[in-house]
Design a protein around this motif. Sequence first.
Motif, PDB file in Angstrom:
ATOM      1  N   PHE A  70       0.820  -1.209   0.000  1.00  0.00           N
ATOM      2  CA  PHE A  70       0.000   0.000   0.000  1.00  0.00           C
ATOM      3  C   PHE A  70       0.852   1.256   0.000  1.00  0.00           C
ATOM      4  CE2 PHE A  70      -4.013  -2.095   0.785  1.00  0.00           C
ATOM      5  CZ  PHE A  70      -4.871  -1.207   0.193  1.00  0.00           C
ATOM      6  N   PHE A  73       2.105   1.872  -3.430  1.00  0.00           N
ATOM      7  CA  PHE A  73       1.079   2.428  -4.312  1.00  0.00           C
ATOM      8  C   PHE A  73       0.807   3.893  -4.023  1.00  0.00           C
ATOM      9  CE2 PHE A  73      -1.025  -1.906  -5.058  1.00  0.00           C
ATOM     10  CZ  PHE A  73      -0.284  -2.062  -6.196  1.00  0.00           C
ATOM     11  N   THR A  74       0.562   4.198  -2.746  1.00  0.00           N
ATOM     12  CA  THR A  74      -0.052   5.492  -2.456  1.00  0.00           C
ATOM     13  C   THR A  74       0.939   6.638  -2.371  1.00  0.00           C
ATOM     14  OG1 THR A  74       0.031   4.900  -0.147  1.00  0.00           O
ATOM     15  CG2 THR A  74      -2.019   4.525  -1.292  1.00  0.00           C
ATOM     16  N   ILE A  77       2.124   8.259  -5.740  1.00  0.00           N
ATOM     17  CA  ILE A  77       1.010   8.817  -6.504  1.00  0.00           C
ATOM     18  C   ILE A  77       0.534  10.120  -5.879  1.00  0.00           C
ATOM     19  CG2 ILE A  77      -1.384   8.433  -7.140  1.00  0.00           C
ATOM     20  CD1 ILE A  77      -0.765   5.547  -7.531  1.00  0.00           C
TER      21      ILE A  77
ATOM     22  N   ILE C 101      -0.828   8.857 -14.503  1.00  0.00           N
ATOM     23  CA  ILE C 101      -0.370   8.128 -13.317  1.00  0.00           C
ATOM     24  C   ILE C 101      -1.470   8.095 -12.268  1.00  0.00           C
ATOM     25  CG2 ILE C 101       1.309   8.145 -11.460  1.00  0.00           C
ATOM     26  CD1 ILE C 101       3.221   9.512 -13.296  1.00  0.00           C
ATOM     27  N   LEU C 102      -2.091   9.264 -12.062  1.00  0.00           N
ATOM     28  CA  LEU C 102      -3.131   9.353 -11.039  1.00  0.00           C
ATOM     29  C   LEU C 102      -4.331   8.489 -11.414  1.00  0.00           C
ATOM     30  CD1 LEU C 102      -3.766  10.729  -8.455  1.00  0.00           C
ATOM     31  CD2 LEU C 102      -4.801  12.565  -9.695  1.00  0.00           C
ATOM     32  N   GLY C 105      -3.454   4.811 -10.940  1.00  0.00           N
ATOM     33  CA  GLY C 105      -3.394   4.508  -9.516  1.00  0.00           C
ATOM     34  C   GLY C 105      -4.769   4.447  -8.900  1.00  0.00           C
ATOM     35  N   LEU C 108      -6.529   1.314  -9.767  1.00  0.00           N
ATOM     36  CA  LEU C 108      -6.001   0.182  -9.004  1.00  0.00           C
ATOM     37  C   LEU C 108      -6.479   0.208  -7.560  1.00  0.00           C
ATOM     38  CD1 LEU C 108      -3.986  -2.102  -9.506  1.00  0.00           C
ATOM     39  CD2 LEU C 108      -2.267  -0.667  -8.488  1.00  0.00           C
ATOM     40  N   LEU C 109      -6.534   1.419  -6.980  1.00  0.00           N
ATOM     41  CA  LEU C 109      -6.751   1.510  -5.534  1.00  0.00           C
ATOM     42  C   LEU C 109      -8.223   1.513  -5.136  1.00  0.00           C
ATOM     43  CD1 LEU C 109      -4.056   4.025  -4.373  1.00  0.00           C
ATOM     44  CD2 LEU C 109      -4.282   1.679  -3.728  1.00  0.00           C
TER      45      LEU C 109
END
Lengths: 113, 84, 231, 117
Positions: A70, A73-74, A77, C101-102, C105, C108-109
């Motif tokens: 996590f 990922f976060t 970004i 990218i955002l 992401g 995915l999230l």
Amino acid sequence: MAVFGGIVTLIGSVFLLLGALGIVRMPDVYNRMQAGTKATTLGTLLFLTGIAIGQIECMCIFRILILILFIIFTNPISSHALARAAHHIGIPLTDKSVTDALADDESEKEGAV
Amino acid sequence: MINVIIIVLGILMIASAFMAIYMRSLLSSIIAAGVISLLASIIYLLLAAPDVAMMEAAIGSGLTTVVFLYALSKVKNSGEDNHG
Amino acid sequence: MVKRFLILLVLIFFVIMLMPLVSDIQPQTELNPLAEKYVKDGPDELGSANLVTSVIVTYRGLDTLGEVAVLFIATAGVGFMLRRRKDSKLNPQKKRESSEILQTGTALLTPLIFLFGIYIFLHGHLTPGGGFQGGVVIASAVLLSLLSYPQAEVNHKILNAIKSLSGAFYILIGVLGLYLAAGFLDNRILPLGDFGHLFSAGAIPVIYSLIGLKVGSELVGILDSMQRSDS
Amino acid sequence: MTLVSIIGFVLIIVGLWGMLTQSNIIKIIIGFSIIDTGIHLLIVSIGYIKGKTAPIIDNSIVKADAVNQVVDPIPSALVLTAIVIGLAVTALMLVYAVNLYQRKQSLDINDFEELKW
């Protein structure tokens, strides 16, 4: 095992300290964000890995793997989005910077349309 | 030990409360108000109330800040800046 | 200057008035009788490992119903004040696309965060968390997609359906408790099961899931009305 | 009088001071949310018992001996619902502030004098 985990955790906290130092020392917003993201991501990852190695008998390694996933990922970004927003509202780069690739990119796009 | 942590957190919370009231730009005071909630969630964790800590971390520092920022953008879009 | 002085006077009056409230709080050493009853009888009576959950859902279930009603009224107020005017021209002002990218992401999230929210409210009787926390996590997942896809809109039909159905079923389960068990919102309409497993604690997971859906959809409604730019 | 209750009390007073002295409406709402946090801290501090853990019965707590090992669950339950209501009420107040701004193009509370006496 506990000693090895402790050493890894210590290295991680050194990276966190360097990240904090970078936030104070760097000249403009973008460089500070760079220091605050890269160093803290690596620092947190090493910190969690150290905990997983040191406490290997508690079987929490899968939970820590999910946490690491996590964070990978976060963290980049969110800081990418922040830096892009800062560029959009026109916060200037420092005088020492050589090139501004995002501005070139966007002007090219506007020219194409 | 736990008392020392609580005292430090309390001093930080009261300082950010004063910052939230006396900052010149509204954006900074909204962020300071979010910091109060984030520190409060750590105190809840120390007081053995993990349910409340989850709630405060998600709502106080996440959604409340976003709702404030939406309202601020609505106010700023339709007129000149109005710094308090 | 006179005003400042008056405010200070009012504040000092408040401090003197509220001081007994704070100075009476003594550091406790044992539970008071009501809490002792909840802690002692709760696990056997209701089968829920998380005692906060058993207090919220069953022992003080009527209060929670009231809180959900207050939440509904506040959301209705927000939607009413920010309603879209029919006569005003919709001018979809061009917003800046968010970067690739955002968007990747977020794609995915968002499902992962949804899954996490559902996990939180399904395990509300075993681990810290529950319907309210799960609802907030779901609302923040929707907020993430609203932020990264500026053109996206929430489907209001589905949102309203979830809102009304979860509220209606919540009341329905409460009334069922009145028929099949001891009282309104009693969780013993389903078998209690093994203590500490997912399918246990009677109707508590069902009720908490409904509360989670209700809270999540109400908060999404608030965020959606605040986000629309053409009010 | 415990440590956390003092922090909560100070936060309530600071928020009240902010609500009474500031003239910007959004600052007043921020003061309200500070009062909210203070009251929640005050309520949670009532239920805390030193050296006991969270009221969740798992492997680390014996079920029969839970009375001597956990803190009071009732204040946690109260605060849990109060936080959600706090968010909803804050959003409602902010929407009113936005509407007032659209009427008069101002956020200063001293400009709204229709109901002054």
